[in-house]
Motif scaffolding. Structure first.
Motif, PDB file in Angstrom:
ATOM      1  N   SER A 156     -22.681 -40.737  27.905  1.00 10.87           N
ATOM      2  CA  SER A 156     -21.608 -40.108  28.683  1.00 10.87           C
ATOM      3  C   SER A 156     -22.238 -38.892  29.342  1.00 10.87           C
ATOM      4  CB  SER A 156     -20.488 -39.687  27.736  1.00 10.87           C
ATOM      5  OG  SER A 156     -19.334 -39.379  28.464  1.00 10.87           O
ATOM      6  N   GLY A 157     -22.025 -38.751  30.646  1.00  9.88           N
ATOM      7  CA  GLY A 157     -22.715 -37.681  31.385  1.00  9.88           C
ATOM      8  C   GLY A 157     -22.567 -36.322  30.717  1.00  9.88           C
ATOM      9  N   SER A 158     -21.317 -35.954  30.424  1.00  7.34           N
ATOM     10  CA  SER A 158     -21.061 -34.616  29.894  1.00  7.34           C
ATOM     11  C   SER A 158     -21.676 -34.414  28.505  1.00  7.34           C
ATOM     12  CB  SER A 158     -19.558 -34.348  29.843  1.00  7.34           C
ATOM     13  OG  SER A 158     -18.910 -35.365  29.100  1.00  7.34           O
ATOM     14  N   ALA A 159     -22.096 -35.493  27.849  1.00 13.06           N
ATOM     15  CA  ALA A 159     -22.664 -35.381  26.494  1.00 13.06           C
ATOM     16  C   ALA A 159     -23.961 -34.573  26.485  1.00 13.06           C
ATOM     17  CB  ALA A 159     -22.903 -36.764  25.899  1.00 13.06           C
ATOM     18  N   CYS A 160     -24.714 -34.604  27.594  1.00 14.11           N
ATOM     19  CA  CYS A 160     -25.999 -33.875  27.565  1.00 14.11           C
ATOM     20  C   CYS A 160     -25.764 -32.371  27.399  1.00 14.11           C
ATOM     21  CB  CYS A 160     -26.869 -34.200  28.777  1.00 14.11           C
ATOM     22  SG  CYS A 160     -26.235 -33.629  30.349  1.00 14.11           S
TER      23      CYS A 160
END
Ligand code: DP6
Length: 399
Positions: A156-160
Motif C-alpha cells: 500500500s503506497g502510504s505504508a512506506c
C-alpha cells in the motif's frame, strides 16, 4: 504440523500514519509510484498499532497468512509482491556477502499472523500499518537490512511512511523503476512533544477504496493533475518548514487546505467520489468556529478516504476542544468510553464558546475519540511470548 524447530520467528509492531500532504494518484500502478510526494505524521503505537509475527520453517509447505485471527488468501497480488520483493532483497544480500546467516531461509515458506489493536471497521489507515509491519517483520526474519520503502509501498503506497516515526515524507522520485521513490524521516517523534492527534470516529466503512478511487481521479480529474504538478511541490517545502519551526498555525492551515484540496479532486473525479458525510462537515464547521472564536488557528482537521476526522492540536487546547466536540455530539449512555487513549483533564465549555459554535447538538454523531500523539517507527518485540504464532507455525489461541 511442524516437526522441527522453526528457523526463525520474529514479532514486530508498526504504527498508523496520517498524511498532512496527501498522496492521491499513481503514475505506475504495478510499482505503486505516486504522482506527487506526500508527508505524514506517525501516530503513537500505545493507541494504534499493528503487531505481526513471521515464522519460517523447513516444514512449511506453503506461505500462509492470518489477519486478525482469520486465514486470508496469500495469493493476493499485493501480498505476493511484498513477499517477492523481500525474497529478492534477501537473495541480493546473500549474493553480496560471504556467508548467509540463515543459509536455507530463502527456500523456506513463511507463516505470517497480524493483528491490529484498533477496529479495522473504524476506517483508520490499517493497510499502512499492516504492510509496514509486514515489510519490517519479513526483513528481520530474512535478514534484510536495506531500505524497505519499496517492499511496504508494493503493499500500500502510504505504508512506506509508516516505516519511520515522527514526521515522514515519501519522495515521489523520478526514476521509472521507482528506486528513488522512498520514505524518509523529516523530524523525529521527540521534535514536537506538544502536538496531539484526536481521531473522531463516526464508525462508518468507506464506500470507495483508495486504490479504485485514485485510479478514477487520475483518469478523469484535471484538478488532480494541476494539484500534483503545480501545488504539491511548494506545499511539501512549506510543510517541512512548519514542522521544522513548530509553527502550529501555519501547519494547521496547510493541513486543512491540503485535505480540502484532496477532497475537491475527489469531487472533480467523474463520476464524483465523496468521502465526507454530514458529520464530517459539522466537524469542519466546528473547527473553523472554534478557531474564529479564539482569533487563532488552534485546531486543524484532515480526512482520508473516509468520513472520520483526524484533528491536530496542541496539548493546551485538547481539553477545551474535547468539550466542544462533547457539546456538538453528546455521547449519551457511552459517556464513560467516549474518550480513549491519552488522559484528558475535563474542562467546562464556556458560554461564549458554546454561543460561537452555534451548533444544534447531534447526539451520537461521533462514536468515540482516540486521543494520541506523535510516535516512533516499527519496533521489534524481544519477548517470545509476544509471538502470535506458536512453535508449530499456527496462530496461538489468543491471536
Ligand atoms: C487518502 O496508500 O491506501 O490516505 O497505494 O492504493 O494502497 P494504495 O492507497 P493508500 O492511499 C492512501 C490515500 C490517503 C492519503 C495518504 O495517506 O496520503
Amino acid at each position: 504440523m511442524a516437526s522441527e524447530k522453526p528457523l526463525a520467528a520474529v514479532t514486530c509492531t508498526a504504527p498508523v500514519n496520517i498524511a498532512v500532504i496527501k498522496y492521491w494518484g499513481k503514475r505506475d500502478e504495478e510499482l505503486v509510484l505516486p504522482i506527487n510526494s506526500s508527508l505524514s505524521v506517525t501516530l503513537h503505537q500505545d493507541q494504534l498499532k499493528t503487531t505481526t509475527t513471521a515464522v519460517i520453517s523447513k516444514d512449511f509447505t506453503e506461505d500462509r497468512i492470518w489477519l486478525n485471527g482469520r486465514e486470508e488468501d496469500v495469493g493476493q497480488p499485493r501480498l505476493q509482491a511484498c513477499l517477492r520483493e523481500i525474497r529478492c532483497l534477501a537473495r541480493k544480500r546473500r549474493n553480496s556477502r560471504d556467508g548467509d546467516p540463515l543459509p536455507s531461509s530463502l527456500s523456506c515458506k513463511v507463516h505470517v499472523a497480524s493483528v491490529n489493536n484498533f477496529p479495522t471497521a473504524a476506517g483508520l489507515a490499517s493497510s499502512a500499518a499492516g504492510y509496514a509491519c509486514l515489510a519490517y517483520t519479513l526483513a528481520r526474519v530474512y535478514g534484510v537490512e536495506s531500505d524497505l520503502s519499496e517492499v511496504a509501498r508494493r503493499g500500500s503506497g502510504s505504508a512506506c511512511r509508516s516505516l519511520y516515526g515522527g514526521f515522514v515524507e515519501w519522495q515521489m522520485g523520478e526514476q521509472a523503476d521507482g528506486k528513488d521513490s522512498i520514505a524518509r524521516q523529516v523530524a523525529p517523534e521527540s521534535h514536537w512533544p506538544e502536538l496531539r492527534v484526536l481521531i473522531l470516529v463516526s464508525a462508518e466503512k468507506k464506500l470507495t477504496g483508495s486504490t479504485v478511487g485514485m485510479r478514477a481521479s487520475v483518469e478523469t480529474s484535471p484538478l488532480l493533475r494541476f494539484r500534483a504538478e503545480s501545488v504539491v511541490p511548494a506545499r511539501m517545502a512549506e510543510m517541512a518548514r512548519c514542522i521544522r519551526e513548530r509553527d502550529f498555525p501555519s501547519f494547521a492551515q496547510l493541513t486543512m487546505k491540503d485535505s480540502n484540496q484532496f477532497h475537491a479532486t475527489c469531487l472533480d473525479t467523474f463520476p464524483p467520489i465523496s468521502y465526507l458525510n454530514a458529520i464530517s462537515w459539522r466537524i469542519i464547521h466546528l473547527v473553523h468556529r472554534f478557531n474564529a472564536h479564539h482569533g487563532d488557528t488552534k485546531v486543524a482537521y484532515t480526512f482520508d478516504a473516509g468520513p472520520n476526522a483526524v484533528i491536530f492540536t496542541l496539548d493546551d487546547t485538547v481539553a477545551e476542544f474535547v468539550a466542544a466536540v462533547w457539546h456538538g455530539f453528546p455521547p449519551g449512555s457511552n459517556g464513560d468510553t467516549f474518550l480513549k487513549g491519552l488522559q484528558v483533564r475535563p474542562a467546562p465549555l464556556s458560554a461564549e464558546l458554546q454561543a460561537a459554535l452555534a451548533m444544534e447538538p447531534t447526539p451520537g454523531g461521533v462514536k468515540y475519540i482516540i486521543v494520541t500523539q506523535v510516535g516512533p517507527g516499527p519496533q521489534i518485540l524481544d519477548d517470545p511470548c509476544a509471538h502470535l504464532l506458536g512453535p508449530d507455525g499456527l496462530p496461538k489461541p489468543a491471536a
